[in-house]
Every structure is written in structure tokens, then in C-alpha cells.
Design a protein around this motif. Sequence first.
Motif, PDB file in Angstrom:
ATOM      1  N   GLU A 184       0.811  -1.216   0.000  1.00  0.00           N
ATOM      2  CA  GLU A 184       0.000   0.000   0.000  1.00  0.00           C
ATOM      3  C   GLU A 184       0.845   1.266   0.000  1.00  0.00           C
ATOM      4  N   VAL A 185       1.785   1.345   0.946  1.00  0.00           N
ATOM      5  CA  VAL A 185       2.493   2.596   1.189  1.00  0.00           C
ATOM      6  C   VAL A 185       3.936   2.559   0.670  1.00  0.00           C
ATOM      7  N   GLY A 186       4.423   1.387   0.291  1.00  0.00           N
ATOM      8  CA  GLY A 186       5.774   1.269  -0.239  1.00  0.00           C
ATOM      9  C   GLY A 186       6.855   1.287   0.818  1.00  0.00           C
ATOM     10  N   LEU A 187       6.497   1.003   2.065  1.00  0.00           N
ATOM     11  CA  LEU A 187       7.470   1.008   3.155  1.00  0.00           C
ATOM     12  C   LEU A 187       7.767  -0.409   3.618  1.00  0.00           C
ATOM     13  N   SER A 188       9.046  -0.650   3.896  1.00  0.00           N
ATOM     14  CA  SER A 188       9.478  -1.911   4.477  1.00  0.00           C
ATOM     15  C   SER A 188      10.256  -1.571   5.734  1.00  0.00           C
ATOM     16  N   LEU A 189       9.694  -1.914   6.891  1.00  0.00           N
ATOM     17  CA  LEU A 189      10.360  -1.644   8.159  1.00  0.00           C
ATOM     18  C   LEU A 189       9.858  -2.610   9.209  1.00  0.00           C
ATOM     19  N   PRO A 190      10.653  -2.794  10.273  1.00  0.00           N
ATOM     20  CA  PRO A 190      10.233  -3.706  11.341  1.00  0.00           C
ATOM     21  C   PRO A 190       8.952  -3.204  12.004  1.00  0.00           C
ATOM     22  N   LEU A 191       8.067  -4.123  12.312  1.00  0.00           N
ATOM     23  CA  LEU A 191       6.809  -3.788  12.985  1.00  0.00           C
ATOM     24  C   LEU A 191       6.730  -4.548  14.297  1.00  0.00           C
ATOM     25  N   GLN A 192       6.128  -3.907  15.281  1.00  0.00           N
ATOM     26  CA  GLN A 192       5.917  -4.526  16.591  1.00  0.00           C
ATOM     27  C   GLN A 192       4.426  -4.776  16.775  1.00  0.00           C
ATOM     28  N   SER A 193       4.076  -5.993  17.173  1.00  0.00           N
ATOM     29  CA  SER A 193       2.683  -6.302  17.503  1.00  0.00           C
ATOM     30  C   SER A 193       2.359  -5.600  18.815  1.00  0.00           C
ATOM     31  N   ARG A 194       1.227  -4.886  18.872  1.00  0.00           N
ATOM     32  CA  ARG A 194       0.895  -4.103  20.054  1.00  0.00           C
ATOM     33  C   ARG A 194      -0.372  -4.555  20.774  1.00  0.00           C
ATOM     34  N   SER A 195      -1.428  -4.873  20.046  1.00  0.00           N
ATOM     35  CA  SER A 195      -2.676  -5.232  20.713  1.00  0.00           C
ATOM     36  C   SER A 195      -3.609  -5.913  19.719  1.00  0.00           C
ATOM     37  N   VAL A 196      -4.726  -6.387  20.251  1.00  0.00           N
ATOM     38  CA  VAL A 196      -5.814  -6.919  19.430  1.00  0.00           C
ATOM     39  C   VAL A 196      -7.090  -6.259  19.943  1.00  0.00           C
ATOM     40  N   VAL A 197      -7.825  -5.623  19.051  1.00  0.00           N
ATOM     41  CA  VAL A 197      -9.074  -4.949  19.414  1.00  0.00           C
ATOM     42  C   VAL A 197     -10.170  -5.396  18.445  1.00  0.00           C
ATOM     43  N   GLU A 198     -11.395  -5.273  18.893  1.00  0.00           N
ATOM     44  CA  GLU A 198     -12.528  -5.600  18.020  1.00  0.00           C
ATOM     45  C   GLU A 198     -13.424  -4.389  17.864  1.00  0.00           C
ATOM     46  N   TYR A 199     -14.020  -4.269  16.699  1.00  0.00           N
ATOM     47  CA  TYR A 199     -15.025  -3.232  16.475  1.00  0.00           C
ATOM     48  C   TYR A 199     -15.980  -3.689  15.382  1.00  0.00           C
ATOM     49  N   ARG A 200     -17.119  -3.029  15.339  1.00  0.00           N
ATOM     50  CA  ARG A 200     -18.124  -3.235  14.300  1.00  0.00           C
ATOM     51  C   ARG A 200     -18.560  -1.862  13.837  1.00  0.00           C
ATOM     52  N   GLN A 252      -1.006  13.580  16.822  1.00  0.00           N
ATOM     53  CA  GLN A 252      -2.290  13.092  17.314  1.00  0.00           C
ATOM     54  C   GLN A 252      -3.219  14.264  17.621  1.00  0.00           C
ATOM     55  N   GLU A 253      -2.668  15.337  18.175  1.00  0.00           N
ATOM     56  CA  GLU A 253      -3.468  16.526  18.491  1.00  0.00           C
ATOM     57  C   GLU A 253      -4.088  17.121  17.227  1.00  0.00           C
ATOM     58  N   ALA A 254      -3.297  17.274  16.176  1.00  0.00           N
ATOM     59  CA  ALA A 254      -3.812  17.822  14.921  1.00  0.00           C
ATOM     60  C   ALA A 254      -4.850  16.894  14.301  1.00  0.00           C
ATOM     61  N   LEU A 255      -4.597  15.588  14.370  1.00  0.00           N
ATOM     62  CA  LEU A 255      -5.545  14.622  13.819  1.00  0.00           C
ATOM     63  C   LEU A 255      -6.874  14.689  14.561  1.00  0.00           C
ATOM     64  N   ARG A 256      -6.830  14.721  15.872  1.00  0.00           N
ATOM     65  CA  ARG A 256      -8.060  14.815  16.657  1.00  0.00           C
ATOM     66  C   ARG A 256      -8.822  16.100  16.332  1.00  0.00           C
ATOM     67  N   SER A 257      -8.110  17.172  16.144  1.00  0.00           N
ATOM     68  CA  SER A 257      -8.730  18.454  15.800  1.00  0.00           C
ATOM     69  C   SER A 257      -9.415  18.380  14.438  1.00  0.00           C
ATOM     70  N   LYS A 274     -11.829   6.834  13.447  1.00  0.00           N
ATOM     71  CA  LYS A 274     -12.534   7.545  14.530  1.00  0.00           C
ATOM     72  C   LYS A 274     -12.691   6.623  15.750  1.00  0.00           C
ATOM     73  N   ILE A 275     -12.970   5.358  15.504  1.00  0.00           N
ATOM     74  CA  ILE A 275     -13.063   4.390  16.610  1.00  0.00           C
ATOM     75  C   ILE A 275     -11.714   4.263  17.299  1.00  0.00           C
ATOM     76  N   TYR A 276     -10.648   4.132  16.525  1.00  0.00           N
ATOM     77  CA  TYR A 276      -9.307   4.012  17.105  1.00  0.00           C
ATOM     78  C   TYR A 276      -8.957   5.211  17.967  1.00  0.00           C
ATOM     79  N   LEU A 277      -9.278   6.411  17.503  1.00  0.00           N
ATOM     80  CA  LEU A 277      -8.967   7.607  18.291  1.00  0.00           C
ATOM     81  C   LEU A 277      -9.731   7.605  19.607  1.00  0.00           C
ATOM     82  N   GLY A 278     -10.977   7.103  19.581  1.00  0.00           N
ATOM     83  CA  GLY A 278     -11.779   7.025  20.799  1.00  0.00           C
ATOM     84  C   GLY A 278     -11.321   5.938  21.758  1.00  0.00           C
TER      85      GLY A 278
END
Length: 191
Positions: A99-115, A157-162, A176-180
Motif C-alpha cells: 500500500e504505502v511502499g514502506l518496508s520496516l520492522p513492525l511490533q505487535s501491540r494489541s488486538v481490538v474488536e469493532y463493528r 495526534q493533536e492535529a488529527l483529533r482536531s 474515529k473508533i481508534y482515536l476514541g
Amino acid sequence: MTVMIRSAEPRRSATGDEAVIPAIAEDGTLFPIGKLDAHRVGQKHLAVSVFVFAGDRLLIQRRALGKYHCGGLWANTCCTHPHWGESPSDCAPRRLLEEVGLSLPLQSRSVVEYRADVGNGLIEHERVHVFRGDVDVPFDVSSYNCDEVQEVAWVTQEALRSEVAAAPERFTPWLKIYLGRWSELALQDAA
């Protein structure tokens, strides 16, 4: 958590949708389902969301207009569904590159559910594996896939929330769910 597989072979969806993803049955086992079929019936399924940071700035993407839902809306760095038989930890870096053309190490952080209703009669009902990636400084991300991404931006994050508060219709329901539910994503920098 142990994941049980109910069926070993992916099946072609009833609608002929060839993208087969892991859906989650009520008993917790996985079974293959066409991606569009899952969204039409609101079937719970596995998903991946990636958040790439440069210090306090998050890389967000505006989805390409041709996406099957939420085209033209802003979302986190990358989000997708694992292929049937693919682990979330293998899916996240693959899709970040696609999607974004980036290759970098990623860290698993959490598992969340939403609908969430994502328009056009489609429902996202996801168990999302959240990953974080870090780069030293914000840079010009020009290698993104134009079939997937319309544009990218580095935001605090502040600018995004605004921005979300001022014009929520410009952002995907899941962002929007993630920010909440930000603290549940466990994205805080470990350093």
C-alpha cells in the motif's frame, strides 16, 4: 491465544469474490470467506492495522477513490485483511509495502474488536491485530500504490483529533473508533 482452524481449504465465495480471508465463527474457530461476502453480512473476521510513527507524528493515508468502501477518506497508515492461511504478523509488513511502499520492522501491540457501518450496505466487524512501526523523521512518502492510496500525510495526534472533530466525514469509521479507544491500541512508544 491459540487459534483453531475449522477448514483447511479456502473456498470460493458464493459471489465469486476471489479474495478469501479468515472469518471467525461463534466458537472462535476460523473459516474461509470471501472478503466482500464478510462485509455484506457483517461476519466477524481477522484484520490488521499498522501505525507508522516518526516521533510524535503518525503517517496517515487517504484511501484511493476506487476502493470498494471508504474511498477518499483518511485512515491510519495501513489496514487490511490477512489472506486465508496468512498470519497477521506476516500480513502487516506485506501490506505496508504493497500500500504505502514502506518496508520496516513492525511490533505487535494489541488486538481490538469493532463493528462499523462503512457505507454501501457493508459492515466491518473486525478483530484487528494492531502493529506499530517507527522511522527517525517524517519523510516524503512518494512510493505509495496509487490504486490503494490517494495521498499521505504526517500528523500529530493533536492535529488529527482536531481535524476529525472539525470534519468527521473526511475520516474512516475505524480511524474515529481508534482515536476514541487509543489507549487500547497500546501504541505508546516503548522507548
